[in-house]
Scaffold this motif. Sequence first.
Motif, PDB file in Angstrom:
ATOM      1  N   CYS A 352       0.858  -1.180   0.000  1.00 23.20           N
ATOM      2  CA  CYS A 352       0.000   0.000   0.000  1.00 23.20           C
ATOM      3  C   CYS A 352       0.895   1.230   0.000  1.00 23.20           C
ATOM      4  N   MET A 418       8.489   4.691  -1.448  1.00 21.41           N
ATOM      5  CA  MET A 418       7.440   5.687  -1.685  1.00 21.41           C
ATOM      6  C   MET A 418       6.713   6.057  -0.394  1.00 21.41           C
ATOM      7  N   ASP A 419       7.285   5.723   0.739  1.00 15.72           N
ATOM      8  CA  ASP A 419       6.669   5.949   2.045  1.00 15.72           C
ATOM      9  C   ASP A 419       5.377   5.138   2.215  1.00 15.72           C
ATOM     10  N   GLY A 420       5.398   3.952   1.624  1.00 18.48           N
ATOM     11  CA  GLY A 420       4.277   3.026   1.777  1.00 18.48           C
ATOM     12  C   GLY A 420       4.624   1.912   2.746  1.00 18.48           C
ATOM     13  N   THR A 421       3.775   0.879   2.752  1.00 23.70           N
ATOM     14  CA  THR A 421       3.931  -0.203   3.712  1.00 23.70           C
ATOM     15  C   THR A 421       4.060  -1.545   2.995  1.00 23.70           C
ATOM     16  N   CYS A 422       4.735  -2.491   3.638  1.00 21.80           N
ATOM     17  CA  CYS A 422       4.992  -3.795   3.027  1.00 21.80           C
ATOM     18  C   CYS A 422       3.742  -4.662   2.958  1.00 21.80           C
ATOM     19  N   THR A 423       2.704  -4.293   3.681  1.00 21.79           N
ATOM     20  CA  THR A 423       1.430  -4.998   3.552  1.00 21.79           C
ATOM     21  C   THR A 423       0.285  -4.099   3.981  1.00 21.79           C
ATOM     22  N   VAL A 428       1.714  -9.806   8.285  1.00 20.96           N
ATOM     23  CA  VAL A 428       3.129 -10.166   8.214  1.00 20.96           C
ATOM     24  C   VAL A 428       3.303 -11.678   8.199  1.00 20.96           C
ATOM     25  N   LEU A 436       9.207  -6.338   7.362  1.00 22.69           N
ATOM     26  CA  LEU A 436       8.768  -5.504   8.482  1.00 22.69           C
ATOM     27  C   LEU A 436       9.949  -4.717   9.056  1.00 22.69           C
ATOM     28  N   GLU A 439      10.821  -1.958   6.767  1.00 24.31           N
ATOM     29  CA  GLU A 439       9.857  -0.864   6.803  1.00 24.31           C
ATOM     30  C   GLU A 439      10.043   0.011   8.031  1.00 24.31           C
ATOM     31  N   HIS A 440      10.149  -0.628   9.186  1.00 28.35           N
ATOM     32  CA  HIS A 440      10.083   0.149  10.429  1.00 28.35           C
ATOM     33  C   HIS A 440      11.442   0.588  10.958  1.00 28.35           C
ATOM     34  N   ASP A 443      14.853   0.815  15.509  1.00 24.62           N
ATOM     35  CA  ASP A 443      14.291   1.367  16.751  1.00 24.62           C
ATOM     36  C   ASP A 443      12.810   1.025  16.905  1.00 24.62           C
ATOM     37  N   ALA A 444      12.052   1.113  15.824  1.00 19.26           N
ATOM     38  CA  ALA A 444      10.626   0.778  15.916  1.00 19.26           C
ATOM     39  C   ALA A 444      10.452  -0.728  16.143  1.00 19.26           C
TER      40      ALA A 444
END
Lengths: 469, 469
Positions: A352, A418-423, A428, A436, A439-440, A443-444
């Motif tokens: 997304c 693109m500052d989107g997410t892997c799912t 996951v 994951l 993406e994060h 630290d996250a």
Amino acid sequence: MNHPAQAAALKRPVPPALLEALAALFEDRFSIAPAMREHHGRDESSYDPMPPDAVVFAQTTEEVAQAVKLCGSHDVPIIPYGTGTSLEGHVLAPSGGVTIDLSQMNRVLAVQAEDLTATVQAGVTRKQLNQEIRETGLFFPIDPGADASLGGMAATRASGTNAVRYGTMRENTLALTVVTADGRVVKTGTRAKKSSAGYDLTRIFVGSEGTLGIITEVTVRLYPQPEAVSAAVCSFPSTAEAVSAVIQTIQLGVPVARVEFLDENGVRAINAYDKMNLPVQPLLLFEFHGSAAGVQEQAQLVRHIAAEHNAIGFEWATKQEERSRLWAARHNAYFAMLQMRPGARAITTDCCVPISRLAECILDTKADCEKNDMIYSIIGHVGDGNFHVLMMIDPHDPDDVAKADGVNARMVARALSMDGTCTGEHGVGLHKMAFLVQEHGTDAIETMRVLKHAFDPKNIMNPGKILSW
Amino acid sequence: MNHPAQAAALKRPVPPALLEALAALFEDRFSIAPAMREHHGRDESSYDPMPPDAVVFAQTTEEVAQAVKLCGSHDVPIIPYGTGTSLEGHVLAPSGGVTIDLSQMNRVLAVQAEDLTATVQAGVTRKQLNQEIRETGLFFPIDPGADASLGGMAATRASGTNAVRYGTMRENTLALTVVTADGRVVKTGTRAKKSSAGYDLTRIFVGSEGTLGIITEVTVRLYPQPEAVSAAVCSFPSTAEAVSAVIQTIQLGVPVARVEFLDENGVRAINAYDKMNLPVQPLLLFEFHGSAAGVQEQAQLVRHIAAEHNAIGFEWATKQEERSRLWAARHNAYFAMLQMRPGARAITTDCCVPISRLAECILDTKADCEKNDMIYSIIGHVGDGNFHVLMMIDPHDPDDVAKADGVNARMVARALSMDGTCTGEHGVGLHKMAFLVQEHGTDAIETMRVLKHAFDPKNIMNPGKILSW
């Protein structure tokens, strides 16, 4: 399709004493039969099954709590199972353990029609809920395609076709009953539509995939059935034009209830599977909800936008039967695609991105699929910037698997850039753990790990999913 | 108004070495001046100030991280401060410590108009954001009345008048940058509109009131400015009829953008304060957003519903100036009420219940206020089942305080008995901690405590708020 070597190493012993205790508690709802275990060790992903050591069918929250306490006392993993329709290996048992099947927790506990809320046991499916509330004039909008259980949908933070208008399980779950790793029963919220009362326990468990606790009851928001519903389909000369039309629709704030994209491969597949005659070109499928006048206004606006993007045809379907046929075809896309390569299994991945990058992300992903000679389709809930790649592969052909993995990895990298997410909605599970972390960032991820360790200090709740320990 | 005796006992020593280190780091943005400390030790609640030992003004996330690390190394509390408009003592310093004022972190970092998103530093206020994005044709809808900072609004899970249509900070925060208790900088999400990628860190921090980390940047959703906006006001013979009209509006799914209730006391106050001539009766104030035709259709439907509930008059305000005057009057209700008892302070409490119970909850609460001879008003975002009680008290009169506390406690008990929440949008702060336990019960509170202990093991992040340690 094989699993990371690490998985087998994590297998934990399940002592006979535990199996005996579970058998005594669940009687004929306890099983160690190989077929039963195998059935519960797979989902709709391409993974080979990883069966649990035993399966129990719970009927009450209290039974779930007892099972968790028993497993906890032996450090044995416990894996919740709804309808087995997850797509990333969520219900597999890489460390063995006990699967709690929640499908017999299938009662709608309360429908508060005047409050637009309902509370159900976790095993109630979305179609069942909609069936049971039909006469109230309300409906539950979240529609991930599969007739998934509400518990599973909450655990996966599911969404689907209606999310562009009605939101996802994140927005539509008001409260949960959850059994935590120590066997406590926690109610995470009330039926108030909004609250600032303390930490958002509900949304800690929504999307946690059974790794922080087992959801046994779900309170959801319902919506008035719209006064009028209409659907529209139109084809486009190119993917770029179809997606641009969607982007403009969203940017203008048209409150479409659904807007689905199918590429030409998807259209070809459903034409064959559903005996339809759609032009073999990129397709958009819209649904509008509102008053009779409102629906017409939305459709006219979208028709205008589509025309500006060189849409070919703009067919209306105001009758229930026509609409149902179109949406059934859309929902059958997964099965239709499987027919495009007999004997194949589907790898279904999703990502997304912010809507302005959607065309670019889809086009580059399509180009990558073409370059790798994949039999594939791109299908998406494009109003949210969310799309799927379905790749038909031979799971026992390492080349095929490697190619699909490559397309997937590059799609995720593209979405993240693109500052989107892997799912966007699949979760996951086992398969996106590495993504994951990408993406994060460290630290996250470390913050997520602090949460997991605090909530599940023995790592018994669906271990090996979302995060490595 | 005094505080629980326990608070003073928690005061922790602030070593000179820490103050020196902070002074060196922040230079003229460090202060221990009594006036500065006093100013930062109070919010808009009736509590007497509880000043911190020092105040620093941060300008970057990195500075916040450094301050947190310094305080952490001395086990000294750290309290984030935005605009000081919280209502339950959120920013007070019952254990002393260092307040980080974020008001100088006031840059809009990015506006991605084509994605309907913006990223701002935590100190940007909602009015500032709307000012800066005005020319994009977009707006940020969350409007809690006060011109609060976005960081504070996220931390309090704020909402307000537009939430019935656009949701709260829970739904509209896409991602945060947070400094955790160990001084790490965590990005909690991406700009994707939806995601199933792991634990929902964003919503763990939204509503956590600075007790789990300090929010330094906020990415929010924006919305297209509606093509047409209109407002309507109508009065009702009774509170019951006004609230019933709202309930029916919501149950029918009319997408009102705002629907505010003022009881006759609130109307009387704003008539005096804003030189208006509204009938001194329960009042509803509506706003409709949509296309020109859609807005008209909504208004007609609502007019019809109102008439069925014996509404008196149904005045339209389609012009911007009229609308602004009405909404300014609504937003001034707090100040208008203060004038009803010169020298008084306001206790402003809130709760939220399922919509079907709203009339009963408001009526019983009004009866309780009357019985206790309070100078009060009930004002609410009634479309969400959320309302406020404003009570004008002399904070130094123990009788007055006890009466107000009684009304508040009974209102909360009433809301909880209706499956509602002890606070719909104000948060817990210092004042609703006991109610939080009543609402969630021991097991859920214990789960919240596990989270707090894991994220903030030294209890330095705004200690003494939300939960007792």
